[in-house]
Design an enzyme around this catalytic site. Sequence first.
Site, short mmCIF file in Angstrom:
data_model
loop_
_atom_site.label_atom_id
_atom_site.label_comp_id
_atom_site.label_asym_id
_atom_site.label_seq_id
_atom_site.Cartn_x
_atom_site.Cartn_y
_atom_site.Cartn_z
N ARG A 132 17.50 -4.90 -9.04
CA ARG A 132 17.43 -5.19 -7.61
C ARG A 132 18.54 -6.17 -7.23
NH1 ARG A 132 10.83 -5.83 -6.70
NH2 ARG A 132 10.29 -3.86 -7.77
N ARG A 162 13.07 -14.50 -10.21
CA ARG A 162 13.66 -13.48 -9.33
C ARG A 162 15.04 -13.12 -9.87
NH1 ARG A 162 12.24 -12.16 -4.08
NH2 ARG A 162 10.90 -13.99 -4.00
N GLU A 191 3.23 -14.54 -7.46
CA GLU A 191 3.01 -13.10 -7.60
C GLU A 191 3.47 -12.58 -8.96
OE1 GLU A 191 4.98 -8.96 -6.48
OE2 GLU A 191 5.41 -10.60 -5.09
N SER A 199 1.90 -6.41 -7.55
CA SER A 199 1.48 -5.89 -6.25
C SER A 199 0.90 -4.51 -6.47
CB SER A 199 2.66 -5.82 -5.27
OG SER A 199 2.98 -7.08 -4.76
N ARG A 252 7.85 -12.09 -15.71
CA ARG A 252 6.99 -13.10 -15.10
C ARG A 252 5.77 -13.39 -15.97
NH1 ARG A 252 7.15 -12.82 -8.47
NH2 ARG A 252 9.42 -12.67 -8.30
#
Length: 427
Positions: free
Chosen positions: A264, A279, A351, A354, A392
């Site tokens: 990403r 991130r 987070e 999701s 994560r």
Amino acid sequence: MLDIQLLRNNIETLAERLATRGFTLDRSAFQTLENERKSLQTRTQELQASRNSLSKQVGVLKGRGEDAAAVVAQVAALKDDLEANEVRLGELLRELDAFLAMLPNLPQDSVPVGSSEAENVELKRWGTPRSFDFAVRDHVDLGEALGQLDLATAAKIAGTRFSLMKGPLARLHRVLAQFMLDTHTTQHGYTEVYAPYLVNAASLLGTGQLPKFEEDLFKILRADAESLYLIPTAEVPVTNIVRNEILSAEELPLKLVCHTPCFRSEAGSYGRDTRGMIRQHQFDKVELVQIVAAGDSLAAHEELTRHAERILEMLDLPYRRVTLCTGDMGFSSAKTYDLEVWLPAQKAYREISSCSNFEAFQARRMQARCRNERNKTELVHTLNGSGLAVGRTLVAVMENFQNADGSISIPQVLRPYLGGLEKISAG
């Protein structure tokens, strides 16, 4: 993609529901396109009827031995008009498709209305955050002190937002993915999939990343073929398995799990979470995907989310589940649960997964269908969720299982994967 009949039949209600997501529906633009479509379709039908009628006259005149040249000329003129109309109608339908492709999904009625993450609703908490009797360090300080996390060298090789791991820490990262795959395949009923890391534009259009989010993707240009994109998540290749397919009722539900790297660009993140592995441009994820009949997606959403939660519980990582409000949901989602893991160094839940129900939104873009009990075709519903984000999860393990001497204890469930290793230490 939304059903265009929703716009044609009840555009005001649709606009109100989309407004809860912070999206303003351009009613005027749609009505302009729709009015022209209606006019063109009516005119096309009239031209077709006139052509057919005149063609019959030609046959009658020729049958009588009479001169049909004038009528033949009229048919030819109508043919030119009809072809021009059909060309414009085709263009217009593509414009309508492009308009629809930019509309987000409708939120389910159970989704709380809100404009930001501050209005998400916490549903549950599991586990008690550990109390430390020493100064807590974050994963970057822990990894660098161990000599097993090297962000500086990663930046030299590729730039910022990349990681280089080695030794036992790299091994722990690898076995976390293996543990997740084993759990989901042996305990939760998923079939493991190995999928391409590069996909075409049609696949990204199908799951909703294109055209709206192209700036978030890494695009690979090719001189002799169409461009490809590095996958932002395994959701893209795995969900597109059913693109342009009609599944039998016996094939559903499809429950698939896939471990891939994800890529990403993080366009627009503007410095958020620049420290460490939270991130990144490249990270690993174990993705859960379910393809189900329309009437089963609510239950499937709860089941899939529970499967992701089990990984956190087996690792003994405190977490909470929240329902995202309308303004914080992803573009394609009808409802999303976020799982947030406790990070001691941040003193916050962050987070880690999701889990979303997209209902028929992706299926309509992909034309992914199934046969119902009446043997009629209908759109399937698609769901996915991280089960979990591997990097994560590693961060959470490092911070929650750190010791005063800088070592990291290995969660009990992972020790068999590491040959009985109980902790990671320097050296």
